[in-house]
Design a protein around this motif. Structure first.
Motif, PDB file in Angstrom:
ATOM      1  N   ASP A 752      17.287  80.120  25.589  1.00  0.00           N
ATOM      2  CA  ASP A 752      17.118  78.821  24.922  1.00  0.00           C
ATOM      3  C   ASP A 752      17.978  77.758  25.604  1.00  0.00           C
ATOM      4  O   ASP A 752      17.519  76.629  25.856  1.00  0.00           O
ATOM      5  CB  ASP A 752      17.495  78.921  23.441  1.00  0.00           C
ATOM      6  CG  ASP A 752      16.448  79.676  22.642  1.00  0.00           C
ATOM      7  OD1 ASP A 752      15.283  79.724  23.102  1.00  0.00           O
ATOM      8  OD2 ASP A 752      16.790  80.199  21.571  1.00  0.00           O
ATOM      9  N   GLU A 780       7.719  79.593  27.290  1.00  0.00           N
ATOM     10  CA  GLU A 780       7.654  79.692  25.822  1.00  0.00           C
ATOM     11  C   GLU A 780       6.425  80.479  25.388  1.00  0.00           C
ATOM     12  O   GLU A 780       6.464  81.211  24.388  1.00  0.00           O
ATOM     13  CB  GLU A 780       7.632  78.285  25.214  1.00  0.00           C
ATOM     14  CG  GLU A 780       8.913  77.483  25.418  1.00  0.00           C
ATOM     15  CD  GLU A 780      10.087  78.042  24.627  1.00  0.00           C
ATOM     16  OE1 GLU A 780       9.966  79.108  23.997  1.00  0.00           O
ATOM     17  OE2 GLU A 780      11.160  77.413  24.628  1.00  0.00           O
ATOM     18  N   ARG A 783       7.152  84.183  25.653  1.00  0.00           N
ATOM     19  CA  ARG A 783       8.046  84.714  24.613  1.00  0.00           C
ATOM     20  C   ARG A 783       7.471  84.520  23.216  1.00  0.00           C
ATOM     21  O   ARG A 783       8.150  84.781  22.221  1.00  0.00           O
ATOM     22  CB  ARG A 783       9.424  84.068  24.724  1.00  0.00           C
ATOM     23  CG  ARG A 783       9.432  82.583  24.435  1.00  0.00           C
ATOM     24  CD  ARG A 783      10.750  81.934  24.814  1.00  0.00           C
ATOM     25  NE  ARG A 783      11.886  82.488  24.129  1.00  0.00           N
ATOM     26  CZ  ARG A 783      12.999  81.797  23.827  1.00  0.00           C
ATOM     27  NH1 ARG A 783      13.099  80.518  24.200  1.00  0.00           N
ATOM     28  NH2 ARG A 783      13.996  82.365  23.208  1.00  0.00           N
ATOM     29  N   ALA A 785       6.426  81.676  21.635  1.00  0.00           N
ATOM     30  CA  ALA A 785       6.644  80.396  20.954  1.00  0.00           C
ATOM     31  C   ALA A 785       5.519  79.434  21.344  1.00  0.00           C
ATOM     32  O   ALA A 785       5.701  78.481  22.109  1.00  0.00           O
ATOM     33  CB  ALA A 785       8.003  79.823  21.336  1.00  0.00           C
ATOM     34  N   ARG A 788       5.767  75.532  20.417  1.00  0.00           N
ATOM     35  CA  ARG A 788       6.667  74.810  21.331  1.00  0.00           C
ATOM     36  C   ARG A 788       6.034  74.684  22.716  1.00  0.00           C
ATOM     37  O   ARG A 788       6.165  73.658  23.373  1.00  0.00           O
ATOM     38  CB  ARG A 788       8.008  75.540  21.417  1.00  0.00           C
ATOM     39  CG  ARG A 788       9.015  74.876  22.346  1.00  0.00           C
ATOM     40  CD  ARG A 788      10.414  75.419  22.101  1.00  0.00           C
ATOM     41  NE  ARG A 788      11.346  75.069  23.164  1.00  0.00           N
ATOM     42  CZ  ARG A 788      11.895  73.870  23.333  1.00  0.00           C
ATOM     43  NH1 ARG A 788      11.589  72.885  22.488  1.00  0.00           N
ATOM     44  NH2 ARG A 788      12.747  73.640  24.317  1.00  0.00           N
ATOM     45  N   ALA A 789       5.310  75.714  23.128  1.00  0.00           N
ATOM     46  CA  ALA A 789       4.626  75.653  24.416  1.00  0.00           C
ATOM     47  C   ALA A 789       3.596  74.527  24.421  1.00  0.00           C
ATOM     48  O   ALA A 789       3.462  73.790  25.414  1.00  0.00           O
ATOM     49  CB  ALA A 789       3.961  76.987  24.730  1.00  0.00           C
TER      50      ALA A 789
END
Length: 859
Positions: A752, A780, A783, A785, A788-789
């Motif tokens: 992060d 992102e 992983r 997310a 957020r991507a």
């Protein structure tokens, strides 16, 4: 009998004649220097007409010996050029000029035919025809101006003509860049832009030619200022001198600027030699001109880096060119290669590398000696120097210091440039020569041997007119077959696959007989043979290399033709192509020929020239032939101990060995532990060396960090790369490597922080910011997310909304996340940009339906 018409009066004819001569001078300069044969023909007609009116039915003229010498030299040179065009049996030609005969005998070699039985000394008959027309035009202008210059008022008239012409050329040169013009007078756009400076576009496209012409006007204007002559008022002459002098300096021509200063000194010296008693009167104007000229030079040196760099450039390539050109004199010492044939003949003796076309040796001695032969060239130059010696100018009652200085300056300038091959410049110099050698030297005219040519003015006028018409009729119909035009036409023929082999051979035969020494036509034949496969490449390539041993493109064609049949020979041809032309050094197409270190080395030229190839091979073969790459790296270090590529690859290999599946480095425990430590140590040593040589680059820091992490020093490795972000040049690329390292470590918090640092880091450029957001979006996504991507992908698109790939990525991510509004907007934009693309129309319809269905489901 009635009164004679005004036209029949010799004075009227002479007045009209000299104005036509003035138009000739102006047209030859503004018409692209009359380099194009149609413009030259028009100038020749005007010159013959003007000179004819000046001499027809005029009183006989008793010329000075210097003028007679110049006429004789001009006539001999024209006749010698004509002799070079006389067809001779090849046996006779071989006895006179064996090299020329050999060129003709092999001219049709690619067609497996013997050369013509009758041939000329000239190796480019078409170009020699043009040179005859040029020579007659120069001679005609000189003879016409000679009659005008026999009186003081005539000299004044000619000086004004040259001043007006020089100002017109300089004005056009200064106005074109201001207007942002890409065409001369809005009509002519240069085809070979590499030979011209588009920021100095003018009727004389080459800046050296422009400087040479403008300097003629400078000498005349400075002479008027110093001598206070009546050609133009002194204040106007001073303004013209400063304008033209500034134009010469503005051209960035080193030779032009140097000879400008020399010319001002010569004008002053000759004027002082003629009028010693008026030294006091000379001091003031000389000081003014010198001070202002010097001030302009200083200002340009101070404010314009380009000008300073151009003048200070230590480029001795022209010296090498001149030395190389004299090899032609060695091969054809007595008769030369033919006037105008230098461009075709020179590739045979050219040395060096890369593909360059030299139209002239840029040295008048080398030009004349190689084309006319050494004896005639030296004799002509000696005669011209004798005729134009200072004593000739001083013999006139008012010495023409400006015209004489212009001639000397042009001669010196042509030792390093080639304005003597520009008709517009030479016509102006012919007028200057007439002013220097005209008149009777202040005394009574006295007959001298050889002056009979001027005692029959009517016959002279008719003879010049007939000679001009004959030269035009022998030249103008062939203008489309001049080398430049023929090359471009033949290139199109060679690429025309609809043309039969027989038809192509017929066109090739015609072209090679018109320009037997030119290597370009066999080269085009080799290109066609490579593409069509209708015949062998070898005969064409062999002839091209006979005429131009340095021809990398031909070797590249040979390499391609031998790719399957003879792999070893193909590698050798690739190597020669690279050595002779570094622009052909991309070896990607030759990579399939490399199966070992020995194969690779067959592609690499010796010495430093081979370093780029070695590096390229090492990069491209890293995956397929790692052991070969290791040996290539050792070869690179032998040739360049400071090379960083091998060091970087050594560190990367060590990292790959440690993190990969190599049994001698991969096992962190057991009996192989010592070997693993050695692998890591080797990698860290290479990375340290890389950091020492290039601390501003990320590679050394990143490899050190990655090796430490592989060795278990996670905190130290991560901190190493994190600290380096403050000192490397390309911080974004290094920050992305930090993110990858954090992903490798597997610590979510550290990842992060690495992503946040990447996004908050200043970008080197807008595309770099886009790359950072796209990279972070991919991370992102991996992983999990996805929201957020999507947000990061949108930020990337907002910074480059014109990029379709970013918009497609945004639409795809939004659709996958069920963000139908976002996806619909993206697809709608794609439909607007590409109305015919059904997949974007379908995507928009799909998302519109999903968004509508979602609304009803919520209700």
């Amino acid at each position: 009998m009635g009164p004679r018409s005004a036209w029949a009066v010799p004075a009227t004819r002479a007045r009209v004649g000299r104005w036509i001569l003035a138009v000739t001078v102006l047209l030859s300069a503004l018409g692209l220097g009359a380099l194009h044969t149609p413009v030259l023909a028009a100038c020749a007609v005007l010159a013959a007409l003007g000179t004819g009116l000046l001499w027809f039915d005029a009183e006989p003229l008793e010329p000075r010996p210097a003028a007679t010498v110049l006429v004789g030299v001009g006539l001999v040179l024209v006749l010698w050029t004509l002799v070079q065009l006389v067809p001779l049996p090849r046996g006779v030609l071989a006895a006179l000029a064996s090299e020329n005969a050999d060129v003709w005998s092999r001219a049709l070699g690619p067609l497996r035919e013997d050369g013509p039985r009758v041939a000329t000394i000239s190796l480019d008959p078409t170009a020699s025809r043009v040179q005859i027309l040029r020579g007659i035009t120069y001679l005609t202008v000189f003879i016409g101006a000679l009659r005008v210059a026999r009186r003081k008022e005539g000299v004044v008239f000619l000086e004004r003509v040259l001043l007006v012409s020089a100002v017109a050329v300089a004005g056009a040169a200064l106005i074109h860049p201001v207007l942002g013009a890409r065409k001369v007078f809005g009509l002519y756009e240069p085809g070979e832009t590499y030979a011209y400076d588009l920021h100095h576009l003018s009727p004389l496209l080459n800046t050296n030619h422009l400087a040479a012409y403008v300097n003629i006007g400078v000498m005349l204007a400075v002479s008027s200022v110093i001598e206070r002559r009546s050609a133009v008022p002194t204040p106007l002459a001073l303004v013209i001198a400063l304008l033209l002098g500034s134009t010469t300096v503005w051209t960035f021509s080193r030779g032009g600027t140097a000879t400008l200063i020399l010319g001002v000194m010569l004008v002053t010296m000759l004027t002082f030699a003629a009028r010693r008693a008026k030294l006091g009167r000379l001091a003031a104007p000389v000081a003014i001109v010198s001070a202002v000229t010097g001030g302009i030079v200083v200002l340009l040196l101070s404010f314009f880096d380009q000008f300073r760099a151009k003048l200070a450039q230590n480029n001795l390539s022209k010296v090498d060119l001149v030395k190389n050109a004299f090899s032609l004199v060695r091969d054809c010492p007595a008769f030369g290669v033919g006037r105008g044939a230098f461009e075709s003949a020179f590739p045979k003796v050219r040395v060096g590398s890369n593909y360059w076309v030299f139209t002239h040796p840029e040295n008048i001695v080398a030009q004349w000696a190689s084309e006319w032969g050494l004896p005639l060239a030296l004799g002509a130059l000696v005669a011209i120097v004798w005729a134009l010696r200072p004593k000739t100018a001083l013999a006139r009652s008012r010495p023409p210091a400006g015209p004489w200085a212009a001639l000397v300056v042009a001669g010196v300038h042509n030792l390093c440039d080639f304005s003597s091959e520009v008709p517009g410049v030479v016509i102006a110099l012919a007028v200057c020569a007439a002013m220097v050698t005209g008149g009777t030297g202040g005394g009574s005219p006295t007959a001298h041997r050889g002056s009979g040519w001027a005692r029959r003015p009517t016959a002279l006028a008719i003879g010049l007119g007939v000679a001009t018409l004959l030269a035009i009729s022998a030249t103008l119909p062939f203008s489309s077959r001049e080398l430049y035009n023929e090359q471009r036409a033949f290139r199109d023929v060679g690429l025309d696959r609809s043309l039969s082999r027989e038809a192509f051979h017929a066109r090739a035969r015609e072209a090679m007989l018109r320009h037997p020494a030119e290597p370009y036509f066999p080269f085009v034949g080799a290109v066609r043979a490579t593409v069509t496969r209708e015949e062998s490449v070898l005969p064409w390539a062999s002839r091209a290399l006979e005429r131009s041993p340095v021809y990398g493109r031909v070797h590249l064609l040979l390499a391609r033709s031998l790719f399957v049949k003879n792999r070893s020979q193909a590698r050798l041809e690739y190597r020669i192509a690279c050595f002779q032309d570094d622009r052909l050094c991309s070896v990607d197409e030759a990579l399939p020929l490399v199966g070992s270190f020995e194969d690779a080395m067959e592609l690499v030229p010796d010495g430093p020239a081979g370093l780029p190839i070695l590096s390229h091979l090492a990069e491209k073969l890293a995956t397929r032939l790692p052991s070969t790459v290791a040996r290539l790296d050792r070869e690179i270090v032998l040739r360049d101990p400071a090379a960083l590529g091998p060091v970087e690859r050594a560190a990367a290999r060590a990292l790959g060995d440690v993190t990969g599946s190599e049994e001698w480095c991969a096992d962190p425990s057991g009996v192989e532990k010592g070997q693993r430590v050695a692998c890591i140590g080797d990698g860290l040593a290479a990375a340290a060396r890389l950091r020492a040589y290039a601390p501003e680059k990320c590679d050394g820091h990143a490899l050190t960090a990655e090796l430490r992490v592989a060795a278990g020093e996670i905190e130290a490795g991560y901190a190493e790369l994190d600290r380096s972000l403050e000192q490397v040049e390309k911080r974004s690329a290094c920050a992305r490597r930090l993110v990858r390292l954090a992903m490798q470590i597997g610590n979510s918090g550290r990842l992060d922080r690495a992503i946040d640092r990447l996004l908050k880091l200043g970008c080197e450029s807008p595309p770099e910011c886009v790359a950072n957001f796209s990279f972070a979006a991919d991370v992102e996504s991996r992983r999990g997310a996805h929201k957020r991507a999507l947000a990061l992908a949108k930020k990337a698109w907002e910074r480059a909304p014109e990029r379709d790939d970013l918009l497609i990525d945004l639409a795809t991510r939004a659709e996958a996340q069920g963000m139908h509004g976002e996806a619909l907007e993206a697809y709608t934009r794609l439909v607007e940009r590409h109305p015919g693309e059904s997949k974007w129309v379908a995507g928009a319809a799909r998302e519109r339906e999903a968004a509508t269905r979602e609304i009803f489901e919520r209700r």
